[in-house]
Write a protein that holds these residues in place. Sequence first.
Motif, PDB file in Angstrom:
ATOM      1  N   ASP A  21      -5.097   5.084   2.565  1.00 35.07           N
ATOM      2  CA  ASP A  21      -4.723   4.846   3.946  1.00 35.07           C
ATOM      3  C   ASP A  21      -4.583   3.382   4.101  1.00 35.07           C
ATOM      4  O   ASP A  21      -5.385   2.402   3.336  1.00 35.07           O
ATOM      5  CB  ASP A  21      -5.922   5.373   4.766  1.00 35.07           C
ATOM      6  CG  ASP A  21      -5.886   4.524   6.278  1.00 35.07           C
ATOM      7  OD1 ASP A  21      -4.929   5.339   6.804  1.00 35.07           O
ATOM      8  OD2 ASP A  21      -6.631   3.839   6.440  1.00 35.07           O
ATOM      9  N   THR A  22      -3.656   2.854   4.742  1.00 35.03           N
ATOM     10  CA  THR A  22      -3.013   1.443   4.756  1.00 35.03           C
ATOM     11  C   THR A  22      -4.453   0.650   5.379  1.00 35.03           C
ATOM     12  O   THR A  22      -4.867  -0.433   4.688  1.00 35.03           O
ATOM     13  CB  THR A  22      -1.953   1.263   5.771  1.00 35.03           C
ATOM     14  OG1 THR A  22      -0.918   1.692   5.032  1.00 35.03           O
ATOM     15  CG2 THR A  22      -1.728  -0.266   5.745  1.00 35.03           C
ATOM     16  N   GLU A  80      -7.134   0.242   2.839  1.00 32.52           N
ATOM     17  CA  GLU A  80      -6.901  -0.322   1.837  1.00 32.52           C
ATOM     18  C   GLU A  80      -6.757  -1.873   1.788  1.00 32.52           C
ATOM     19  O   GLU A  80      -7.187  -2.751   1.076  1.00 32.52           O
ATOM     20  CB  GLU A  80      -5.579   0.031   0.972  1.00 32.52           C
ATOM     21  CG  GLU A  80      -5.827   1.468   0.358  1.00 32.52           C
ATOM     22  CD  GLU A  80      -7.075   1.755  -0.722  1.00 32.52           C
ATOM     23  OE1 GLU A  80      -7.055   0.709  -1.577  1.00 32.52           O
ATOM     24  OE2 GLU A  80      -7.622   2.665  -0.850  1.00 32.52           O
ATOM     25  N   VAL A  92       0.711  -1.182   0.003  1.00 31.13           N
ATOM     26  CA  VAL A  92      -0.069  -0.036  -0.088  1.00 31.13           C
ATOM     27  C   VAL A  92       0.964   1.250   0.013  1.00 31.13           C
ATOM     28  O   VAL A  92       1.730   1.232   0.927  1.00 31.13           O
ATOM     29  CB  VAL A  92      -0.878   0.071   1.286  1.00 31.13           C
ATOM     30  CG1 VAL A  92      -1.913   1.289   1.372  1.00 31.13           C
ATOM     31  CG2 VAL A  92      -1.912  -1.370   1.189  1.00 31.13           C
ATOM     32  N   ASP A  94       0.856   4.709   0.951  1.00 30.65           N
ATOM     33  CA  ASP A  94       0.076   5.367   2.001  1.00 30.65           C
ATOM     34  C   ASP A  94       0.643   7.003   1.851  1.00 30.65           C
ATOM     35  O   ASP A  94       1.668   6.969   2.272  1.00 30.65           O
ATOM     36  CB  ASP A  94       0.237   4.812   3.388  1.00 30.65           C
ATOM     37  CG  ASP A  94      -0.886   5.258   4.164  1.00 30.65           C
ATOM     38  OD1 ASP A  94      -1.019   6.542   3.995  1.00 30.65           O
ATOM     39  OD2 ASP A  94      -1.425   4.636   5.281  1.00 30.65           O
ATOM     40  N   ARG A 111       0.257   2.593  12.764  1.00 34.58           N
ATOM     41  CA  ARG A 111      -0.479   1.840  11.522  1.00 34.58           C
ATOM     42  C   ARG A 111      -0.958   0.284  11.798  1.00 34.58           C
ATOM     43  O   ARG A 111      -1.852   0.072  11.494  1.00 34.58           O
ATOM     44  CB  ARG A 111       0.660   1.915  10.272  1.00 34.58           C
ATOM     45  CG  ARG A 111       0.523   0.967   9.154  1.00 34.58           C
ATOM     46  CD  ARG A 111       1.570   0.968   8.033  1.00 34.58           C
ATOM     47  NE  ARG A 111       2.683   0.368   8.666  1.00 34.58           N
ATOM     48  CZ  ARG A 111       3.839   0.437   7.908  1.00 34.58           C
ATOM     49  NH1 ARG A 111       4.070   1.159   6.876  1.00 34.58           N
ATOM     50  NH2 ARG A 111       5.002  -0.163   8.390  1.00 34.58           N
TER      51      ARG A 111
END
Length: 481
Positions: free
Chosen positions: A78-79, A82, A35, A37, A108
């Motif tokens: 956004d991690t 996603e 991802v 981000d 995160r």
Amino acid sequence: MNVSVVLFTSDLRLHDHPPLRAATAGGREVVPLFVRDPAVDRAGFAAPNRLAFLADCLADLDAALRERGGRLVVRTGDTAAEVLAVVREAGADEVHMAAGCSAFARAREDRLRRALEADGCRLFVHDAVITAVPPGEISPQGSDHFAVFTPYFRRWNVVRLRTPLTAPRAVRVPNGVKGDALPERSAVDGVSEGLAPGGESEGRKRLTAWLSRHADAYEERHDDLAGDATSRMSPYLHFGAVSAVEAVHRARARDSAGAEAFVRQLCWRDFHHQVLAARPETATEDYRPRRDRWRRGRDAEADLRAWKEGRTGYPLVDAAMRQLAHEGWMHNRGRLIAASFLTKTLYLDWRQGARHFLDLLVDGDIANNQLNWQWVAGTGTDTRPNRVLNPLLQARRYDPDGAYVRRWVPELAGLAAPEVHEPWRLTGLDRAAMDYPDPVIGLADGLARFRAAREGEGEERPPTADDTTERAMAAGSAGRG
């Protein structure tokens, strides 16, 4: 459901990858996911050299997956959002990822866990993926981390590391999960001209060649600036294109003093990760405050600019800074000398130097960059925080014939040692014809200013003009770079 998601972060490889091995256990299908981000950019972690190297790593990872029947899915956003979207698209019931140590990585991970648990999906976080020994696995009595390297190394060196894992032979990716196009190195502006190529294939090839040709002589040659005998593995370790666990095992297998010295430097990398994991605030705050009153104002800004541009008038310092600009990497000894000059001779805040390094270093890593800078500045874990490195003495020891300086400071290419290290001693037309500045400050003046600033702050001895016992700084590196 029989689908897993592997979230790649700082572990961009297939060999020795515990999350991937766990995710594919029992023949499960897996979505290899990365991802992009925007929070990384906002936090200041993205920089042209690292973005270009990242593009190489992702392309190599995708190619390796395709050789095994899979592919890399890249998403942007956004991690947590996603990953959750991919979980739903693939019908996955578990997500695997490597544990991080920075405040950013931990936040995160926490956001991701909350989002997945609310959706009935399990998150598995794996240790010993980014480091050889996980932060917190070993600690001294009465503390959550080691504050001094030597006792940490004694304990670290006897830890039984896990056996490195082979790369999977096949990776089955479910249909219906879409991704963005892979980023391309050529699309990144501001990349250093001499930046090395990234990727697991390149990293493994370089590690194999270095271990077989140079590792045994590492102890004797690692500080030879012109000889360039360090491993240069730090970028590949930073991005996880090479496993720290595997690197330790392979080095130890050589059973030589040089290879063991290299292992010690890999331990330094783990040491800084365990400090940052225990004290995340040290990314921006002094680990051990010294009541420093770092210089500010117009003159300080001019000195900082001269340092960044490699125009301080001290050839060895300037050579190191120009190597950084050209390659996005700097020899370990150069890092130490340049950092000491900024923080102690110029008496400028270590955070300014650390920020510049992060802007350019392909191996720029919060744990190693920030804590190595603090080590040099005397605000970190160094037990002799007032040592000051004299760049002239360093030049005589580690670039005695001036080859490193002549390589990176072409204005001085026509000079032999020792003049190449002290061009201000030239007179008349020889000096007038040289487009190279006079020193921004005399070394004695810089030492006196630093001594006055640190006077009375409780150290056992006053600052010295040089020290022969200092360890090499390796910001974000495999130890020696």
